[in-house]
Design a protein around this motif. Structure first.
Motif, PDB file in Angstrom:
ATOM      1  N   TRP A   1      47.307  61.333  45.440  1.00 46.76           N
ATOM      2  CA  TRP A   1      46.596  60.297  44.633  1.00 46.76           C
ATOM      3  C   TRP A   1      47.317  59.962  43.570  1.00 46.76           C
ATOM      4  CZ3 TRP A   1      42.201  60.152  46.416  1.00 46.76           C
ATOM      5  CH2 TRP A   1      41.651  60.964  46.700  1.00 46.76           C
ATOM      6  N   LEU A   2      47.378  58.502  43.732  1.00 44.06           N
ATOM      7  CA  LEU A   2      47.848  57.453  42.909  1.00 44.06           C
ATOM      8  C   LEU A   2      46.859  56.805  41.738  1.00 44.06           C
ATOM      9  CD1 LEU A   2      50.190  56.041  42.226  1.00 44.06           C
ATOM     10  CD2 LEU A   2      50.488  54.282  43.346  1.00 44.06           C
ATOM     11  N   HIS A   3      46.453  57.023  40.582  1.00 42.00           N
ATOM     12  CA  HIS A   3      45.531  55.764  39.470  1.00 42.00           C
ATOM     13  C   HIS A   3      46.015  55.013  38.470  1.00 42.00           C
ATOM     14  CE1 HIS A   3      43.376  59.859  39.827  1.00 42.00           C
ATOM     15  NE2 HIS A   3      44.081  60.699  39.747  1.00 42.00           N
ATOM     16  N   VAL A   4      45.366  54.420  38.694  1.00 45.91           N
ATOM     17  CA  VAL A   4      46.279  53.382  37.507  1.00 45.91           C
ATOM     18  C   VAL A   4      44.675  52.747  36.687  1.00 45.91           C
ATOM     19  CG1 VAL A   4      44.843  51.487  39.156  1.00 45.91           C
ATOM     20  CG2 VAL A   4      46.841  50.763  37.725  1.00 45.91           C
ATOM     21  N   ASP A   5      44.927  52.435  35.432  1.00 42.22           N
ATOM     22  CA  ASP A   5      43.937  51.445  34.493  1.00 42.22           C
ATOM     23  C   ASP A   5      44.485  50.604  34.217  1.00 42.22           C
ATOM     24  OD1 ASP A   5      42.620  53.963  34.066  1.00 42.22           O
ATOM     25  OD2 ASP A   5      43.818  55.017  33.261  1.00 42.22           O
ATOM     26  N   PHE A   6      43.650  49.072  33.742  1.00 41.24           N
ATOM     27  CA  PHE A   6      44.040  48.039  33.731  1.00 41.24           C
ATOM     28  C   PHE A   6      43.267  47.482  33.021  1.00 41.24           C
ATOM     29  CE2 PHE A   6      42.438  48.633  37.888  1.00 41.24           C
ATOM     30  CZ  PHE A   6      41.345  47.477  37.615  1.00 41.24           C
ATOM     31  N   GLU A   7      43.453  46.634  32.352  1.00 41.73           N
ATOM     32  CA  GLU A   7      42.757  45.171  31.779  1.00 41.73           C
ATOM     33  C   GLU A   7      41.443  44.702  33.030  1.00 41.73           C
ATOM     34  OE1 GLU A   7      44.898  43.514  29.176  1.00 41.73           O
ATOM     35  OE2 GLU A   7      45.239  44.562  27.246  1.00 41.73           O
ATOM     36  N   GLU A   8      40.164  44.056  32.513  1.00 43.23           N
ATOM     37  CA  GLU A   8      39.356  43.129  33.234  1.00 43.23           C
ATOM     38  C   GLU A   8      40.524  42.296  34.526  1.00 43.23           C
ATOM     39  OE1 GLU A   8      36.534  42.733  35.587  1.00 43.23           O
ATOM     40  OE2 GLU A   8      36.766  43.960  34.323  1.00 43.23           O
ATOM     41  N   HIS A   9      41.450  41.613  33.264  1.00 48.28           N
ATOM     42  CA  HIS A   9      41.612  40.071  33.960  1.00 48.28           C
ATOM     43  C   HIS A   9      42.781  41.279  35.237  1.00 48.28           C
ATOM     44  CE1 HIS A   9      45.105  40.594  30.684  1.00 48.28           C
ATOM     45  NE2 HIS A   9      45.984  40.189  31.820  1.00 48.28           N
TER      46      HIS A   9
END
Length: 131
Positions: free
Chosen positions: A102-110
């Motif tokens: 699994w590769l996860h990412v969190d990010f800002e809406e833009h």
């Protein structure tokens, strides 16, 4: 000029500090990226145009099957040319080769269209609280 992508390649602290400051709009710091990456990361990808660092992504992990994209950054003059997506693709390949599932990412809406569109992540439920 051709851009090359290098999994767990040489990291120049000065060049990465400058790129990070440009990409995340903060003053240039003196972070020892080499030490940080060796201690905490499964891997990282550097994007090079000749001898110039034009992109970077870090991949932290849980020591098992989960990896996490952090600090994806591309030099302003190279944005919107596929460099960021190529960085993430190379990171995913490095994670797969290391046995991650699994590769996860969190990010800002833009950044939603970048991660879901250009990189192929799919939306999941997640949680977050500030510390």
């Amino acid at each position: 000029m051709t851009i090359t992508y290098e999994w767990r390649g040489h990291v120049d602290n000065s060049a990465l500090n400058k790129l990070h400051a440009e990409g995340f709009d903060h003053p240039v710091e003196q972070t020892d990226w080499c030490a940080r990456l060796q201690r905490h990361s499964l891997g990282w990808v550097c994007a090079w145009e000749g001898d110039r660092l034009v992109g970077f992504v870090n991949v932290a992990w849980d020591g098992g099957v989960h990896a996490f994209v952090l600090d994806t950054v591309v030099a302003q003059r190279k944005r919107s040319n596929g460099v960021g997506a190529a960085l993430v693709k190379a990171a995913a390949e490095g994670c797969r080769a290391a046995g991650c599932e699994w590769l996860h990412v969190d990010f800002e809406e833009h950044l939603r269209s970048f991660y879901f569109g250009a990189c192929g992540f799919r939306e999941t439920a997640a949680g977050l609280f500030a510390l």
